[in-house]
Design a protein around this motif. Structure first.
Motif, PDB file in Angstrom:
ATOM      1  N   LYS A 215      -4.214  25.582 -33.622  1.00  0.00           N
ATOM      2  CA  LYS A 215      -3.411  26.776 -33.876  1.00  0.00           C
ATOM      3  C   LYS A 215      -4.046  27.636 -34.965  1.00  0.00           C
ATOM      4  O   LYS A 215      -3.999  28.854 -34.912  1.00  0.00           O
ATOM      5  CB  LYS A 215      -1.997  26.346 -34.291  1.00  0.00           C
ATOM      6  N   ILE A 216      -4.649  26.983 -35.959  1.00  0.00           N
ATOM      7  CA  ILE A 216      -5.292  27.690 -37.055  1.00  0.00           C
ATOM      8  C   ILE A 216      -6.804  27.663 -36.843  1.00  0.00           C
ATOM      9  O   ILE A 216      -7.390  26.604 -36.664  1.00  0.00           O
ATOM     10  CB  ILE A 216      -4.915  27.046 -38.408  1.00  0.00           C
ATOM     11  N   ASP A 217      -7.431  28.837 -36.850  1.00  0.00           N
ATOM     12  CA  ASP A 217      -8.879  28.939 -36.699  1.00  0.00           C
ATOM     13  C   ASP A 217      -9.535  28.758 -38.059  1.00  0.00           C
ATOM     14  O   ASP A 217      -9.079  29.313 -39.061  1.00  0.00           O
ATOM     15  CB  ASP A 217      -9.263  30.308 -36.130  1.00  0.00           C
ATOM     16  N   LYS A 218     -10.623  27.991 -38.085  1.00  0.00           N
ATOM     17  CA  LYS A 218     -11.357  27.731 -39.322  1.00  0.00           C
ATOM     18  C   LYS A 218     -12.811  28.131 -39.134  1.00  0.00           C
ATOM     19  O   LYS A 218     -13.378  27.937 -38.068  1.00  0.00           O
ATOM     20  CB  LYS A 218     -11.264  26.250 -39.696  1.00  0.00           C
ATOM     21  N   LYS A 219     -13.397  28.682 -40.188  1.00  0.00           N
ATOM     22  CA  LYS A 219     -14.789  29.092 -40.126  1.00  0.00           C
ATOM     23  C   LYS A 219     -15.466  28.761 -41.450  1.00  0.00           C
ATOM     24  O   LYS A 219     -14.924  29.034 -42.518  1.00  0.00           O
ATOM     25  CB  LYS A 219     -14.884  30.603 -39.855  1.00  0.00           C
ATOM     26  N   TYR A 220     -16.655  28.169 -41.350  1.00  0.00           N
ATOM     27  CA  TYR A 220     -17.456  27.813 -42.515  1.00  0.00           C
ATOM     28  C   TYR A 220     -18.741  28.633 -42.451  1.00  0.00           C
ATOM     29  O   TYR A 220     -19.415  28.639 -41.427  1.00  0.00           O
ATOM     30  CB  TYR A 220     -17.805  26.320 -42.503  1.00  0.00           C
ATOM     31  N   ILE A 221     -19.093  29.312 -43.549  1.00  0.00           N
ATOM     32  CA  ILE A 221     -20.263  30.184 -43.569  1.00  0.00           C
ATOM     33  C   ILE A 221     -21.116  29.853 -44.787  1.00  0.00           C
ATOM     34  O   ILE A 221     -20.607  29.763 -45.901  1.00  0.00           O
ATOM     35  CB  ILE A 221     -19.850  31.671 -43.634  1.00  0.00           C
ATOM     36  N   LEU A 222     -22.414  29.661 -44.565  1.00  0.00           N
ATOM     37  CA  LEU A 222     -23.381  29.501 -45.645  1.00  0.00           C
ATOM     38  C   LEU A 222     -24.420  30.602 -45.505  1.00  0.00           C
ATOM     39  O   LEU A 222     -24.909  30.869 -44.408  1.00  0.00           O
ATOM     40  CB  LEU A 222     -24.061  28.133 -45.583  1.00  0.00           C
ATOM     41  N   GLN A 223     -24.775  31.218 -46.646  1.00  0.00           N
ATOM     42  CA  GLN A 223     -25.682  32.361 -46.612  1.00  0.00           C
ATOM     43  C   GLN A 223     -26.620  32.296 -47.811  1.00  0.00           C
ATOM     44  O   GLN A 223     -26.219  31.920 -48.907  1.00  0.00           O
ATOM     45  CB  GLN A 223     -24.853  33.645 -46.672  1.00  0.00           C
ATOM     46  N   ARG A 224     -27.874  32.661 -47.584  1.00  0.00           N
ATOM     47  CA  ARG A 224     -28.875  32.750 -48.653  1.00  0.00           C
ATOM     48  C   ARG A 224     -29.590  34.076 -48.517  1.00  0.00           C
ATOM     49  O   ARG A 224     -30.013  34.458 -47.431  1.00  0.00           O
ATOM     50  CB  ARG A 224     -29.893  31.620 -48.556  1.00  0.00           C
ATOM     51  N   GLN A 225     -29.716  34.779 -49.644  1.00  0.00           N
ATOM     52  CA  GLN A 225     -30.347  36.092 -49.623  1.00  0.00           C
ATOM     53  C   GLN A 225     -31.239  36.230 -50.852  1.00  0.00           C
ATOM     54  O   GLN A 225     -30.912  35.732 -51.924  1.00  0.00           O
ATOM     55  CB  GLN A 225     -29.272  37.179 -49.641  1.00  0.00           C
TER      56      GLN A 225
END
Length: 181
Positions: A46-56
């Motif tokens: 029911k609940i959407d989850k998102k994990y994001i890793l970023q390097r700049q």
């Protein structure tokens, strides 16, 4: 500003589109500012989850120094649908900036690195009943109301036991965006 560059993005999803993995990179033509990211999205419940890793990485130059900044960022996004056209989304954000003075002379060689850690929260209410009639042709209403709060984390190891957050480093943003097509 990272400047002009090329973006390569690859995504995988399962048969029922419950899970999505995306990864990509942005390569700048000046070879000084590159970006990499990976994200995992779980839309199985029911609940959407998102994990994001970023390097700049960003390079900058002034009259007296040349500096390269390394940015590492992690986000956890939770989206709760209220109806077919409305949702509430919350985001927890951690960011680490490390500014390194590139050695051009003896003074810049001895310049210590500057490290900044930041934490943030974002809450959004999203309404979208627009219908895609074609490329860039929509009918309906899109609206978003949001509030964000960011605070710098203390880098003093003795202050960690008393207060994790740095005093007078708050940034609060409140806004909205509404569009009628």
């Amino acid at each position: 500003n990272p400047g002009l560059g090329t973006v390569v993005k690859i995504g995988l999803l399962d048969l029922f589109e419950d899970y999505r993995i995306e990864g990509g990179m942005r390569y700048a033509y000046n070879t000084n500012s590159n970006e990499y990211f990976v994200s995992l999205e779980d839309r199985s419940g029911k609940i959407d989850k998102k994990y994001i890793l970023q390097r700049q990485t960003l390079s900058s130059a002034s009259d007296f120094s040349v500096q390269k900044t390394f940015i590492h960022q992690g986000k956890y996004v939770v989206k709760f649908p209220i109806s077919e056209v409305a949702a509430i989304r919350g985001t927890v954000n951690l960011r680490n900036d490390k500014a390194v003075a590139l050695s051009t002379d003896r003074n810049s060689l001895e310049t210590p690195n500057q490290v900044t850690n930041c934490a943030g929260l974002k809450l959004e209410y999203i309404f979208d009943n627009s219908i895609n009639k074609g490329r860039n042709l929509y009918n309906g209403i899109r609206a978003k109301v949001f509030a964000e709060h960011y605070r710098e984390l203390s880098t003093d190891s003795a202050a960690v036991y008393k207060n994790v957050f740095k005093e007078n480093s708050d940034i609060t943003i409140v806004g909205f965006d509404a569009r009628y097509y």
